[in-house]
Design an enzyme around this catalytic site. Structure first.
Site, PDB file in Angstrom:
ATOM      1  NE  ARG A   1      -2.130  -1.629   3.945  1.00  0.00           N
ATOM      2  CZ  ARG A   1      -1.937  -1.702   4.478  1.00  0.00           C
ATOM      3  NH1 ARG A   1      -3.652  -1.365   5.569  1.00  0.00           N
ATOM      4  NH2 ARG A   1      -1.825  -2.177   5.612  1.00  0.00           N
TER       5      ARG A   1
ATOM      6  CG  ASP B   1      -0.024   5.958   3.635  1.00  0.00           C
ATOM      7  OD1 ASP B   1      -0.550   5.498   3.630  1.00  0.00           O
ATOM      8  OD2 ASP B   1       1.142   6.866   4.082  1.00  0.00           O
TER       9      ASP B   1
ATOM     10  NE  ARG C   1       3.715  11.182   4.997  1.00  0.00           N
ATOM     11  CZ  ARG C   1       2.430  10.550   5.385  1.00  0.00           C
ATOM     12  NH1 ARG C   1       1.632   9.840   4.654  1.00  0.00           N
ATOM     13  NH2 ARG C   1       2.002  12.219   5.483  1.00  0.00           N
TER      14      ARG C   1
END
Length: 267
Positions: free
Chosen positions: A49, A51, A197
């Protein structure tokens, strides 16, 4: 027959890769394009996945088909139906039990920072622009602290910790300056939600001298209660997913595409 596709996308307009009931996703657009070609609904599987707002140069997806289209037809036809911010770069026939998530050896992400006093309209939603000076040397030292097996509890969300272990093995963690740009490249077998991040967020705090190397080391080994800041999603790219003996000629090689994005302001 199982088909694997290498997918490149600009994540700006999507709420992530994975299908969502009430929001547009990259997976939904790919499945819609396959439906238009195959005339039946087919669920795809992805290598992982990403974001909302995160981009990809090398997402790997698979789906099963009974059709006899050539690999070139899959590339050309799906690209015809896909929106312009998603592209199929390559197609492969793979074994029927191939799972792009479970069989991945490692994943490479890149975060791109532009050091500039002024914005470039051509780089909107492509890089994070910072106007202040950053200490590249200490950022590089900090990046090396991530190497190896660590507990990344301080670099993810409480929700993620309810679903999986925070232990991850970082295989590569490098800060590379390139003119006015800084590339942070990190490779691991798997990542936690928002982990990359938050990792680059802590390195930026190092570069700003509002965090010390000892603070970062304490976050990694659990000696302090500091929680890393998360940088915006739009500077992040899924560069490539590695598999044993597969896709070695893939178009999404490290550095190549993002260097093109940043070298001439994306044009």
């Amino acid at each position: 027959m199982r088909i694997a596709l290498i997918i490149e996308y600009d994540g700006t307009n999507y709420h992530g890769f994975q299908y969502q009931k009430n929001a547009l996703s990259v997976q939904e657009e790919i499945e819609k394009s396959i439906y238009k070609l195959e005339k039946r609904s087919i669920r795809i599987k992805g290598s992982g996945r990403t974001d909302a707002g995160v981009h990809s140069l090398g997402q790997v997806i698979v789906f099963d088909t009974n059709s006899e289209y050539s690999l070139d037809v899959f590339v050309n036809a799906l690209n015809h139906y896909l929106p312009e911010d998603i592209s199929v770069k390559k197609s492969y026939i793979v074994r029927n039990d191939f799972d792009p998530r479970k069989h991945a050896r490692s994943r490479v992400y890149r975060y791109v920072i532009q050091r500039s006093k002024t914005r470039s309209p051509f780089l909107k939603n492509r890089v994070l622009r910072l106007s202040e000076d950053l200490d590249i040397e200490i950022m590089s030292e900090g990046a090396s602290l991530f190497l190896g097996i660590h507990d990344f509890t301080r670099f993810t969300t409480p929700e993620a910790l309810r679903e999986t272990t925070p232990i991850r093995n970082i295989l590569r963690s490098e800060i590379t300056p390139d003119g006015e740009f800084i590339n942070y490249v990190v490779e691991s077998n798997a990542f936690l939600m928002h982990q990359v991040r938050r990792m680059i967020g802590s390195l930026v705090d190092l570069g700003r001298h509002i965090m010390s190397l000892d603070d970062l080391a304490g976050m990694i080994d659990g000696r302090n209660e500091i929680v890393s800041n998360s940088l915006p999603p739009y500077g992040l790219y899924l560069d490539k997913v590695y598999y044993d003996g597969m896709f070695d000629d893939d178009v999404a090689r490290d550095y190549s595409k993002v260097s093109m994005v940043t070298s001439d302001k994306g044009i």
